[in-house]
Design a protein around this motif. Structure first.
Motif, PDB file in Angstrom:
ATOM      1  N   ASP A   1       0.829  -1.196   0.000  1.00  0.00           N
ATOM      2  CA  ASP A   1       0.000   0.000   0.000  1.00  0.00           C
ATOM      3  C   ASP A   1       0.873   1.260   0.000  1.00  0.00           C
ATOM      4  O   ASP A   1       1.872   1.337   0.720  1.00  0.00           O
ATOM      5  CB  ASP A   1      -0.908   0.029   1.231  1.00  0.00           C
ATOM      6  CG  ASP A   1      -2.027  -1.002   1.141  1.00  0.00           C
ATOM      7  OD1 ASP A   1      -2.432  -1.342   0.009  1.00  0.00           O
ATOM      8  OD2 ASP A   1      -2.487  -1.465   2.203  1.00  0.00           O
ATOM      9  N   THR A   2       0.489   2.225  -0.827  1.00  0.00           N
ATOM     10  CA  THR A   2       1.155   3.529  -0.857  1.00  0.00           C
ATOM     11  C   THR A   2       0.075   4.610  -0.873  1.00  0.00           C
ATOM     12  O   THR A   2      -1.099   4.316  -1.126  1.00  0.00           O
ATOM     13  CB  THR A   2       2.047   3.694  -2.106  1.00  0.00           C
ATOM     14  OG1 THR A   2       1.238   4.116  -3.212  1.00  0.00           O
ATOM     15  CG2 THR A   2       2.775   2.398  -2.476  1.00  0.00           C
ATOM     16  N   PRO A   3       0.439   5.853  -0.636  1.00  0.00           N
ATOM     17  CA  PRO A   3      -0.554   6.925  -0.711  1.00  0.00           C
ATOM     18  C   PRO A   3      -1.174   7.088  -2.102  1.00  0.00           C
ATOM     19  O   PRO A   3      -2.183   7.776  -2.251  1.00  0.00           O
ATOM     20  CB  PRO A   3       0.241   8.177  -0.325  1.00  0.00           C
ATOM     21  CG  PRO A   3       1.395   7.664   0.479  1.00  0.00           C
ATOM     22  CD  PRO A   3       1.733   6.356  -0.130  1.00  0.00           C
ATOM     23  N   ARG A   4      -0.574   6.460  -3.118  1.00  0.00           N
ATOM     24  CA  ARG A   4      -1.062   6.566  -4.490  1.00  0.00           C
ATOM     25  C   ARG A   4      -1.675   5.262  -4.997  1.00  0.00           C
ATOM     26  O   ARG A   4      -1.826   5.072  -6.199  1.00  0.00           O
ATOM     27  CB  ARG A   4       0.088   7.001  -5.409  1.00  0.00           C
ATOM     28  CG  ARG A   4       0.629   8.379  -5.057  1.00  0.00           C
ATOM     29  CD  ARG A   4      -0.445   9.441  -5.234  1.00  0.00           C
ATOM     30  NE  ARG A   4      -0.063  10.730  -4.628  1.00  0.00           N
ATOM     31  CZ  ARG A   4      -0.853  11.783  -4.606  1.00  0.00           C
ATOM     32  NH1 ARG A   4      -2.065  11.720  -5.128  1.00  0.00           N
ATOM     33  NH2 ARG A   4      -0.456  12.898  -4.038  1.00  0.00           N
ATOM     34  N   GLY A   5      -2.027   4.373  -4.061  1.00  0.00           N
ATOM     35  CA  GLY A   5      -2.580   3.083  -4.440  1.00  0.00           C
ATOM     36  C   GLY A   5      -1.543   1.999  -4.284  1.00  0.00           C
ATOM     37  O   GLY A   5      -0.376   2.264  -3.976  1.00  0.00           O
ATOM     38  N   PRO A   6      -1.953   0.726  -4.488  1.00  0.00           N
ATOM     39  CA  PRO A   6      -1.013  -0.367  -4.287  1.00  0.00           C
ATOM     40  C   PRO A   6       0.068  -0.418  -5.360  1.00  0.00           C
ATOM     41  O   PRO A   6      -0.212  -0.263  -6.548  1.00  0.00           O
ATOM     42  CB  PRO A   6      -1.896  -1.611  -4.335  1.00  0.00           C
ATOM     43  CG  PRO A   6      -3.114  -1.193  -5.088  1.00  0.00           C
ATOM     44  CD  PRO A   6      -3.305   0.254  -4.801  1.00  0.00           C
ATOM     45  N   ALA A   7       1.291  -0.614  -4.921  1.00  0.00           N
ATOM     46  CA  ALA A   7       2.413  -0.926  -5.801  1.00  0.00           C
ATOM     47  C   ALA A   7       2.671  -2.420  -5.704  1.00  0.00           C
ATOM     48  O   ALA A   7       2.324  -3.058  -4.712  1.00  0.00           O
ATOM     49  CB  ALA A   7       3.653  -0.144  -5.385  1.00  0.00           C
ATOM     50  N   ARG A   8       3.267  -2.973  -6.740  1.00  0.00           N
ATOM     51  CA  ARG A   8       3.572  -4.411  -6.729  1.00  0.00           C
ATOM     52  C   ARG A   8       5.077  -4.607  -6.608  1.00  0.00           C
ATOM     53  O   ARG A   8       5.862  -3.937  -7.279  1.00  0.00           O
ATOM     54  CB  ARG A   8       3.045  -5.072  -7.998  1.00  0.00           C
ATOM     55  CG  ARG A   8       3.226  -6.593  -8.018  1.00  0.00           C
ATOM     56  CD  ARG A   8       2.255  -7.233  -8.988  1.00  0.00           C
ATOM     57  NE  ARG A   8       0.874  -6.978  -8.561  1.00  0.00           N
ATOM     58  CZ  ARG A   8      -0.102  -6.595  -9.395  1.00  0.00           C
ATOM     59  NH1 ARG A   8       0.138  -6.422 -10.676  1.00  0.00           N
ATOM     60  NH2 ARG A   8      -1.322  -6.387  -8.930  1.00  0.00           N
TER      61      ARG A   8
END
Length: 204
Positions: free
Chosen positions: A8-15
């Motif tokens: 989870d990041t402030p800009r949506g999930p990163a993979r």
């Protein structure tokens, strides 16, 4: 096979796709992708393969906009924000080893801009886009001046230009390569592995 998970990041999930070396890890290398590309780009995969054998954990990070299925890149500030959030998680997972950040093209720029903020020991910049094609006056050379040991690997036919070496920045120019570094990815990866070894971040 790499371990896949979303962060989870402030800009949506990163993979994050993480590959572990056979023995105890001596360093962590975190790599980001180009603006419209992904973490399976030939140069990123070749670097992963080259450094796993010398004791490094390799984490390849897909930015949230690509996870969401968009090709148009997010604004630079959004990219940096997501990257910093992912690095916070990865540093906690792989505590006690040096962290080297990098990537190709846009990913290299993100790594440079955030290197100090994430506590990186060094930077690996593949196909660093010095300027937009045909617009050398719009130089991004300042992003490379992080004060950290930095390796730039660019092709001599790259329309985005080739940065100049200086200070802590070492530049290796690959003959016949363009921006995608697809002609000889293993050769480019050998350059990266040799530089990392010279910095003391690999198994000797």
């Amino acid at each position: 096979m790499p371990d896949h998970d979303d962060v989870d990041t402030p800009r949506g999930p990163a993979r994050v796709e993480t590959d572990l070396p056979a023995g105890p890890p001596v360093a962590l290398l975190v790599l980001g992708h180009g603006a419209g590309g992904d973490v399976d780009a030939p140069d990123l995969v070749a670097v992963r393969d080259a450094v796993l054998g010398v004791g490094m954990v390799v984490a390849r990070v897909t930015q949230p906009y690509r996870v969401a299925g968009r090709r148009a890149p997010a604004p630079a500030g959004h990219l940096d924000e997501a990257w910093i959030a992912v690095l916070s998680v990865l540093r906690a997972r792989h505590a006690g080893v040096p962290v080297i950040v990098g990537g190709r093209s846009s990913g290299a720029r993100v790594a440079c801009r955030t290197a100090a903020a994430v506590g990186a020991a060094g930077v690996v910049a593949l196909a660093f886009p010095l300027h937009p094609p045909g617009k050398p006056e719009r130089s991004r050379a300042g992003e490379l001046r992080t004060g950290l040991p930095t390796l730039v690997v660019n092709g001599d036919r790259d329309p985005f230009g080739v940065p100049a070496a200086g200070g802590a920045v070492e530049v290796v120019v690959r003959p016949g390569e363009r921006h995608d570094l697809r002609q000889d990815p293993a050769g480019s990866a050998d350059v990266v592995r040799g530089w990392l070894r010279g910095q003391g971040w690999t198994v000797r």
